[in-house]
Design a protein around this motif. Sequence first.
Motif, PDB file in Angstrom:
ATOM      1  N   TRP A 147       0.852  -1.175   0.000  1.00 56.13           N
ATOM      2  CA  TRP A 147       0.000   0.000   0.000  1.00 56.13           C
ATOM      3  C   TRP A 147       0.891   1.230   0.000  1.00 56.13           C
ATOM      4  O   TRP A 147       1.807   1.329   0.832  1.00 56.13           O
ATOM      5  CB  TRP A 147      -0.922  -0.017   1.208  1.00 56.13           C
ATOM      6  N   PRO A 148       0.686   2.162  -0.913  1.00 58.90           N
ATOM      7  CA  PRO A 148       1.592   3.306  -1.048  1.00 58.90           C
ATOM      8  C   PRO A 148       1.833   4.072   0.245  1.00 58.90           C
ATOM      9  O   PRO A 148       2.970   4.393   0.579  1.00 58.90           O
ATOM     10  CB  PRO A 148       0.899   4.176  -2.103  1.00 58.90           C
ATOM     11  N   HIS A 149       0.771   4.384   1.001  1.00 56.96           N
ATOM     12  CA  HIS A 149       0.958   5.172   2.210  1.00 56.96           C
ATOM     13  C   HIS A 149       1.770   4.417   3.250  1.00 56.96           C
ATOM     14  O   HIS A 149       2.578   4.999   3.969  1.00 56.96           O
ATOM     15  CB  HIS A 149      -0.396   5.603   2.795  1.00 56.96           C
ATOM     16  N   ARG A 150       1.588   3.100   3.314  1.00 53.56           N
ATOM     17  CA  ARG A 150       2.343   2.302   4.284  1.00 53.56           C
ATOM     18  C   ARG A 150       3.819   2.260   3.911  1.00 53.56           C
ATOM     19  O   ARG A 150       4.699   2.398   4.771  1.00 53.56           O
ATOM     20  CB  ARG A 150       1.763   0.889   4.360  1.00 53.56           C
ATOM     21  N   TYR A 151       4.085   2.078   2.613  1.00 55.10           N
ATOM     22  CA  TYR A 151       5.482   2.032   2.173  1.00 55.10           C
ATOM     23  C   TYR A 151       6.178   3.369   2.424  1.00 55.10           C
ATOM     24  O   TYR A 151       7.298   3.412   2.949  1.00 55.10           O
ATOM     25  CB  TYR A 151       5.556   1.684   0.686  1.00 55.10           C
ATOM     26  N   LEU A 152       5.518   4.482   2.074  1.00 51.12           N
ATOM     27  CA  LEU A 152       6.137   5.791   2.267  1.00 51.12           C
ATOM     28  C   LEU A 152       6.392   6.057   3.745  1.00 51.12           C
ATOM     29  O   LEU A 152       7.452   6.569   4.124  1.00 51.12           O
ATOM     30  CB  LEU A 152       5.249   6.887   1.679  1.00 51.12           C
ATOM     31  N   ASN A 153       5.445   5.714   4.582  1.00 53.43           N
ATOM     32  CA  ASN A 153       5.620   5.922   6.019  1.00 53.43           C
ATOM     33  C   ASN A 153       6.797   5.116   6.554  1.00 53.43           C
ATOM     34  O   ASN A 153       7.609   5.619   7.345  1.00 53.43           O
ATOM     35  CB  ASN A 153       4.343   5.539   6.761  1.00 53.43           C
ATOM     36  N   GLU A 154       6.937   3.859   6.102  1.00 56.07           N
ATOM     37  CA  GLU A 154       8.057   3.028   6.537  1.00 56.07           C
ATOM     38  C   GLU A 154       9.385   3.607   6.076  1.00 56.07           C
ATOM     39  O   GLU A 154      10.362   3.624   6.825  1.00 56.07           O
ATOM     40  CB  GLU A 154       7.893   1.602   6.004  1.00 56.07           C
ATOM     41  N   GLN A 155       9.432   4.090   4.831  1.00 48.00           N
ATOM     42  CA  GLN A 155      10.666   4.686   4.313  1.00 48.00           C
ATOM     43  C   GLN A 155      11.054   5.931   5.107  1.00 48.00           C
ATOM     44  O   GLN A 155      12.226   6.159   5.409  1.00 48.00           O
ATOM     45  CB  GLN A 155      10.502   5.027   2.832  1.00 48.00           C
ATOM     46  N   ALA A 156      10.061   6.741   5.464  1.00 50.56           N
ATOM     47  CA  ALA A 156      10.337   7.943   6.244  1.00 50.56           C
ATOM     48  C   ALA A 156      10.861   7.575   7.630  1.00 50.56           C
ATOM     49  O   ALA A 156      11.817   8.174   8.132  1.00 50.56           O
ATOM     50  CB  ALA A 156       9.083   8.800   6.350  1.00 50.56           C
ATOM     51  N   GLU A 157      10.254   6.588   8.259  1.00 47.07           N
ATOM     52  CA  GLU A 157      10.687   6.166   9.589  1.00 47.07           C
ATOM     53  C   GLU A 157      12.094   5.592   9.566  1.00 47.07           C
ATOM     54  O   GLU A 157      12.832   5.695  10.552  1.00 47.07           O
ATOM     55  CB  GLU A 157       9.709   5.135  10.151  1.00 47.07           C
ATOM     56  N   GLN A 158      12.489   4.984   8.438  1.00 54.09           N
ATOM     57  CA  GLN A 158      13.825   4.401   8.308  1.00 54.09           C
ATOM     58  C   GLN A 158      14.874   5.418   7.855  1.00 54.09           C
ATOM     59  O   GLN A 158      16.032   5.073   7.648  1.00 54.09           O
ATOM     60  CB  GLN A 158      13.784   3.229   7.319  1.00 54.09           C
ATOM     61  N   GLY A 159      14.475   6.671   7.678  1.00 55.69           N
ATOM     62  CA  GLY A 159      15.414   7.702   7.273  1.00 55.69           C
ATOM     63  C   GLY A 159      15.811   7.640   5.810  1.00 55.69           C
ATOM     64  O   GLY A 159      16.859   8.159   5.423  1.00 55.69           O
ATOM     65  N   GLN A 160      14.963   7.039   4.968  1.00 59.57           N
ATOM     66  CA  GLN A 160      15.271   6.880   3.554  1.00 59.57           C
ATOM     67  C   GLN A 160      14.717   8.008   2.686  1.00 59.57           C
ATOM     68  O   GLN A 160      14.854   7.978   1.469  1.00 59.57           O
ATOM     69  CB  GLN A 160      14.716   5.542   3.048  1.00 59.57           C
ATOM     70  N   ILE A 161      14.086   8.992   3.310  1.00 62.75           N
ATOM     71  CA  ILE A 161      13.511  10.123   2.601  1.00 62.75           C
ATOM     72  C   ILE A 161      14.278  11.372   3.012  1.00 62.75           C
ATOM     73  O   ILE A 161      14.541  11.588   4.200  1.00 62.75           O
ATOM     74  CB  ILE A 161      12.017  10.302   2.956  1.00 62.75           C
ATOM     75  N   ASP A 162      14.667  12.215   2.036  1.00 60.40           N
ATOM     76  CA  ASP A 162      15.375  13.443   2.389  1.00 60.40           C
ATOM     77  C   ASP A 162      14.893  14.607   1.539  1.00 60.40           C
ATOM     78  O   ASP A 162      13.926  14.475   0.770  1.00 60.40           O
ATOM     79  CB  ASP A 162      16.898  13.261   2.288  1.00 60.40           C
ATOM     80  N   GLY A 163      15.567  15.726   1.665  1.00 62.35           N
ATOM     81  CA  GLY A 163      15.146  16.940   0.980  1.00 62.35           C
ATOM     82  C   GLY A 163      15.339  16.922  -0.517  1.00 62.35           C
ATOM     83  O   GLY A 163      14.950  17.881  -1.200  1.00 62.35           O
ATOM     84  N   ARG A 164      15.937  15.855  -1.067  1.00 65.99           N
ATOM     85  CA  ARG A 164      16.088  15.736  -2.520  1.00 65.99           C
ATOM     86  C   ARG A 164      15.047  14.812  -3.128  1.00 65.99           C
ATOM     87  O   ARG A 164      14.959  14.671  -4.347  1.00 65.99           O
ATOM     88  CB  ARG A 164      17.477  15.216  -2.862  1.00 65.99           C
TER      89      ARG A 164
END
Length: 364
Positions: free
Chosen positions: A236-253
């Motif tokens: 599920w897109p929202h679940r995947y994005l939330n997990e990536q954010a919690e793991q520090g895989q999302i940044d300002g780029r």
Amino acid sequence: MREIAGRLAAWHDAGTGYALATVISVGGSAPRGPGAAMAVSETGEAVGSVSGGCVEGAVYELCREALQTGKAIRESFGYSDDDAFAVGLTCGGTIEVFVQPGPVPEHALTAISRDDQVAVAHLMDEQGATFVVWPDRHAGSSGLADVDQVVVGEARAMLDGGATGIRSVRCRAGLDVFVRSYAPAPRLLVFGAIDYAAAVARMGAFLGYRVTVCDARPVFATPARFPDGDEIVVDWPHRYLNEQAEQGQIDGRTVICVLTHDAKFDVPLLDIALRLPVAYVGAMGSRRTHDDRLRRLREAGLSDVELARLHSPIGLDLGARTPEETALAIAAEFVALRRGGSAVPLRQTDGPIHRDTTTAAGVA
């Protein structure tokens, strides 16, 4: 240079002089890529490698020469089979090496060792000035303000894209700079396994992004349908994005493209995406879909400030119709946003064509 940074720091602490050789370009079947480095101390110790052994002896001597003269050297090595003892690459490739007397600035070694997002830039003239460039600041100077401005701008743009290579210093004919980025490629997250997503993934790969395609439907989210994706995720897109954010895989780029245009996927996904400090969030859909989406997102609790970050309908007005044209319109929008472009024809603008969107203070 990351693999030898610790040894260079030890030489620095001990007051031991050294010269650093860096591969700045390659051709053909060269054994190591741009950024590979070897250093030679004033005591004769060598660390690292530029060629896997083929030309190490010659590069060692160039380092010794740079130590003696205090001047940087740029040298090319290619294939040679005329003489069994000739210096050359037996693999048939070519490499270009830049050798400069040290030391590498201590703050550069520290940043590299602790895995900072940082670029190290070397001017390729006899002085070989070194710059250390972070996303929000820089250190080092050539002594010429216009050269510094160009070098820092190029290095920051390359760091943003995770790129390594040679660039011309536009304000000085014949002067080049080699930039080595110590950063992963920026991420492009494409949600919705549709035909437009395949074109966006292809465009993202072309632009140097690490592309992830995510969809909750396993029949559509397959590597065969998205060969340009680095990762194909069934979730599920929202679940995947939330997990990536919690793991520090999302940044300002990070760039997020929501192409599902289905409220049951879009709304929970955008509810998360618009609260994250990413570079771009765009969503596909008609103007009526956009208005309905905004209503649902307001009901979910998003503020007007957060909703203002949403680029929807997604993309610039290019009159696009095909998936490929649409992907171009989307990419043009997020490139313009990330680079501070106006998205109007250059003939209607004045001032510098290339710009640095970060106003950074130099560090002495």
